[in-house]
Design a protein around this motif. Sequence first.
Motif, PDB file in Angstrom:
ATOM      1  N   VAL A  85       0.927  -1.210  -0.043  1.00 39.64           N
ATOM      2  CA  VAL A  85      -0.078  -0.104   0.055  1.00 39.64           C
ATOM      3  C   VAL A  85       0.762   1.159  -0.273  1.00 39.64           C
ATOM      4  CG1 VAL A  85      -2.006   1.197   1.295  1.00 39.64           C
ATOM      5  CG2 VAL A  85      -1.982  -1.251   1.131  1.00 39.64           C
ATOM      6  N   ARG A  86       1.975   1.344   0.707  1.00 38.98           N
ATOM      7  CA  ARG A  86       2.588   2.544   0.935  1.00 38.98           C
ATOM      8  C   ARG A  86       3.738   2.623  -0.243  1.00 38.98           C
ATOM      9  NH1 ARG A  86       0.017   4.457   3.540  1.00 38.98           N
ATOM     10  NH2 ARG A  86      -0.495   3.957   5.793  1.00 38.98           N
ATOM     11  N   ASP A  87       3.772   1.463  -0.959  1.00 38.27           N
ATOM     12  CA  ASP A  87       4.460   1.705  -2.389  1.00 38.27           C
ATOM     13  C   ASP A  87       3.776   2.605  -3.467  1.00 38.27           C
ATOM     14  OD1 ASP A  87       6.785   0.221  -1.516  1.00 38.27           O
ATOM     15  OD2 ASP A  87       6.035  -1.659  -2.635  1.00 38.27           O
ATOM     16  N   LEU A  88       2.331   2.489  -3.296  1.00 41.05           N
ATOM     17  CA  LEU A  88       1.605   2.744  -4.374  1.00 41.05           C
ATOM     18  C   LEU A  88       0.820   4.265  -3.984  1.00 41.05           C
ATOM     19  CD1 LEU A  88       0.428   2.984  -7.230  1.00 41.05           C
ATOM     20  CD2 LEU A  88      -1.410   1.471  -6.455  1.00 41.05           C
ATOM     21  N   GLY A  89       0.374   4.042  -2.584  1.00 36.64           N
ATOM     22  CA  GLY A  89      -0.261   5.288  -1.913  1.00 36.64           C
ATOM     23  C   GLY A  89       0.467   5.423  -0.533  1.00 36.64           C
ATOM     24  N   PRO A  90       1.621   6.309  -0.432  1.00 34.59           N
ATOM     25  CA  PRO A  90       2.400   6.600   0.682  1.00 34.59           C
ATOM     26  C   PRO A  90       1.384   7.262   1.644  1.00 34.59           C
ATOM     27  CG  PRO A  90       3.297   7.787  -1.165  1.00 34.59           C
ATOM     28  CD  PRO A  90       2.147   6.828  -1.748  1.00 34.59           C
ATOM     29  N   LYS A  91       0.394   8.131   1.369  1.00 32.07           N
ATOM     30  CA  LYS A  91      -0.542   8.898   2.333  1.00 32.07           C
ATOM     31  C   LYS A  91      -1.776   8.222   2.378  1.00 32.07           C
ATOM     32  CE  LYS A  91       1.887  13.093   1.124  1.00 32.07           C
ATOM     33  NZ  LYS A  91       1.676  14.607   0.459  1.00 32.07           N
ATOM     34  N   ALA A  92      -1.928   7.152   1.932  1.00 33.13           N
ATOM     35  CA  ALA A  92      -3.376   6.304   1.818  1.00 33.13           C
ATOM     36  C   ALA A  92      -3.716   5.861   3.617  1.00 33.13           C
ATOM     37  CB  ALA A  92      -3.531   5.276   0.982  1.00 33.13           C
ATOM     38  N   PRO A  93      -4.629   6.198   3.952  1.00 33.57           N
ATOM     39  CA  PRO A  93      -5.000   5.393   5.392  1.00 33.57           C
ATOM     40  C   PRO A  93      -5.273   4.077   4.842  1.00 33.57           C
ATOM     41  CG  PRO A  93      -6.724   6.929   4.752  1.00 33.57           C
ATOM     42  CD  PRO A  93      -5.644   7.062   3.700  1.00 33.57           C
ATOM     43  N   VAL A  94      -4.863   3.092   6.041  1.00 35.12           N
ATOM     44  CA  VAL A  94      -5.139   1.638   5.908  1.00 35.12           C
ATOM     45  C   VAL A  94      -6.027   1.494   7.253  1.00 35.12           C
ATOM     46  CG1 VAL A  94      -4.016  -0.717   5.857  1.00 35.12           C
ATOM     47  CG2 VAL A  94      -2.841   1.303   4.817  1.00 35.12           C
ATOM     48  N   LEU A  95      -7.254   1.072   6.851  1.00 34.63           N
ATOM     49  CA  LEU A  95      -8.200   0.716   7.825  1.00 34.63           C
ATOM     50  C   LEU A  95      -8.025  -0.788   8.011  1.00 34.63           C
ATOM     51  CD1 LEU A  95     -11.163   2.460   5.955  1.00 34.63           C
ATOM     52  CD2 LEU A  95      -9.730   3.262   7.605  1.00 34.63           C
ATOM     53  N   VAL A  96      -7.793  -1.153   9.353  1.00 32.78           N
ATOM     54  CA  VAL A  96      -7.611  -2.464   9.724  1.00 32.78           C
ATOM     55  C   VAL A  96      -8.758  -2.786  10.502  1.00 32.78           C
ATOM     56  CG1 VAL A  96      -6.013  -4.281  11.017  1.00 32.78           C
ATOM     57  CG2 VAL A  96      -5.146  -2.209   9.934  1.00 32.78           C
ATOM     58  N   ALA A  97      -9.653  -3.846  10.116  1.00 33.55           N
ATOM     59  CA  ALA A  97     -10.899  -4.163  10.822  1.00 33.55           C
ATOM     60  C   ALA A  97     -10.943  -5.513  11.196  1.00 33.55           C
ATOM     61  CB  ALA A  97     -12.035  -3.877   9.697  1.00 33.55           C
ATOM     62  N   GLY A  98     -11.612  -6.065  11.996  1.00 33.90           N
ATOM     63  CA  GLY A  98     -11.786  -7.376  12.512  1.00 33.90           C
ATOM     64  C   GLY A  98     -12.662  -7.963  11.657  1.00 33.90           C
ATOM     65  N   PRO A  99     -12.998  -9.234  11.661  1.00 39.53           N
ATOM     66  CA  PRO A  99     -13.987 -10.021  10.851  1.00 39.53           C
ATOM     67  C   PRO A  99     -15.389  -9.632  11.019  1.00 39.53           C
ATOM     68  CG  PRO A  99     -12.590 -11.565  11.916  1.00 39.53           C
ATOM     69  CD  PRO A  99     -12.238 -10.055  12.421  1.00 39.53           C
ATOM     70  N   ASP A 100     -15.741  -8.890  11.860  1.00 36.11           N
ATOM     71  CA  ASP A 100     -16.981  -8.212  11.922  1.00 36.11           C
ATOM     72  C   ASP A 100     -17.079  -6.929  11.546  1.00 36.11           C
ATOM     73  OD1 ASP A 100     -15.625  -6.593  13.917  1.00 36.11           O
ATOM     74  OD2 ASP A 100     -17.247  -6.905  15.590  1.00 36.11           O
ATOM     75  N   GLY A 101     -15.943  -6.473  10.803  1.00 35.18           N
ATOM     76  CA  GLY A 101     -16.076  -5.283  10.381  1.00 35.18           C
ATOM     77  C   GLY A 101     -15.885  -4.094  11.093  1.00 35.18           C
ATOM     78  N   SER A 102     -15.535  -4.395  12.411  1.00 38.50           N
ATOM     79  CA  SER A 102     -15.120  -3.155  13.426  1.00 38.50           C
ATOM     80  C   SER A 102     -13.946  -2.758  13.088  1.00 38.50           C
ATOM     81  CB  SER A 102     -15.513  -3.560  14.754  1.00 38.50           C
ATOM     82  OG  SER A 102     -14.627  -4.584  15.119  1.00 38.50           O
ATOM     83  N   VAL A 103     -13.586  -1.505  12.896  1.00 37.05           N
ATOM     84  CA  VAL A 103     -12.265  -0.869  12.800  1.00 37.05           C
ATOM     85  C   VAL A 103     -11.526  -0.966  13.900  1.00 37.05           C
ATOM     86  CG1 VAL A 103     -10.809   1.033  11.993  1.00 37.05           C
ATOM     87  CG2 VAL A 103     -13.153   0.432  10.583  1.00 37.05           C
ATOM     88  N   ARG A 104     -10.241  -1.707  13.870  1.00 40.86           N
ATOM     89  CA  ARG A 104      -9.320  -1.850  15.065  1.00 40.86           C
ATOM     90  C   ARG A 104      -8.236  -0.541  15.114  1.00 40.86           C
ATOM     91  NH1 ARG A 104      -8.818  -7.304  14.099  1.00 40.86           N
ATOM     92  NH2 ARG A 104      -6.824  -6.995  13.470  1.00 40.86           N
ATOM     93  N   ALA A 105      -7.965  -0.175  13.873  1.00 42.90           N
ATOM     94  CA  ALA A 105      -6.815   0.790  13.845  1.00 42.90           C
ATOM     95  C   ALA A 105      -7.114   1.569  12.381  1.00 42.90           C
ATOM     96  CB  ALA A 105      -5.526   0.138  13.897  1.00 42.90           C
ATOM     97  N   VAL A 106      -6.583   2.585  12.283  1.00 42.53           N
ATOM     98  CA  VAL A 106      -6.252   3.284  11.052  1.00 42.53           C
ATOM     99  C   VAL A 106      -4.767   3.709  10.934  1.00 42.53           C
ATOM    100  CG1 VAL A 106      -6.907   5.206   9.648  1.00 42.53           C
ATOM    101  CG2 VAL A 106      -8.581   4.286  10.951  1.00 42.53           C
ATOM    102  N   LEU A 107      -4.032   3.027  10.024  1.00 39.98           N
ATOM    103  CA  LEU A 107      -2.580   3.267   9.857  1.00 39.98           C
ATOM    104  C   LEU A 107      -2.382   4.457   8.878  1.00 39.98           C
ATOM    105  CD1 LEU A 107      -1.657  -0.505   9.828  1.00 39.98           C
ATOM    106  CD2 LEU A 107      -1.864   0.850  11.688  1.00 39.98           C
ATOM    107  N   ARG A 108      -1.630   5.327   9.416  1.00 38.28           N
ATOM    108  CA  ARG A 108      -1.679   6.300   8.152  1.00 38.28           C
ATOM    109  C   ARG A 108       0.047   6.414   7.775  1.00 38.28           C
ATOM    110  NH1 ARG A 108      -6.169   9.203   7.906  1.00 38.28           N
ATOM    111  NH2 ARG A 108      -7.452   8.982   9.649  1.00 38.28           N
ATOM    112  N   GLY A 109       0.093   6.922   6.776  1.00 43.40           N
ATOM    113  CA  GLY A 109       1.589   7.163   6.039  1.00 43.40           C
ATOM    114  C   GLY A 109       2.689   8.000   6.648  1.00 43.40           C
TER     115      GLY A 109
END
Length: 109
Positions: A85-109
């Motif tokens: 993700v960082r290679d193509l979108g260095p500033k793109a937030p990465v939403l990390v969610a559990g199997p139920d869809g709840s977001v556990r973290a937002v990783l930012r560049g």
Amino acid sequence: MSELDAEDMKIITLARSTRARAGAAEGAAVRDETGRTYAAGPVELPSLKLTALQVAVAMAVSSGAEDLEAAAVVTDDEAPDIAAVRDLGPKAPVLVAGPDGSVRAVLRG
């Protein structure tokens, strides 16, 4: 955590449905600079192993994407590999969610 917009919820939903459909440990989706989305599961072959995020990014690149607006991964993994993700979108937030869809973290560049 701030409320997610409809486009971010969409990529989480795509990642969840891809994970469920494939019966995989993870699912991912990315949104490129034009708003197109790409959803993928992991690839596990004897000669090739890719995470769901790596496959989704590869799909975007092979379709002509030049940047990513956002990415989502649905996984039990606490620290997913986001290098592609960082290679193509260095500033793109990465939403990390559990199997139920709840977001556990937002990783930012």
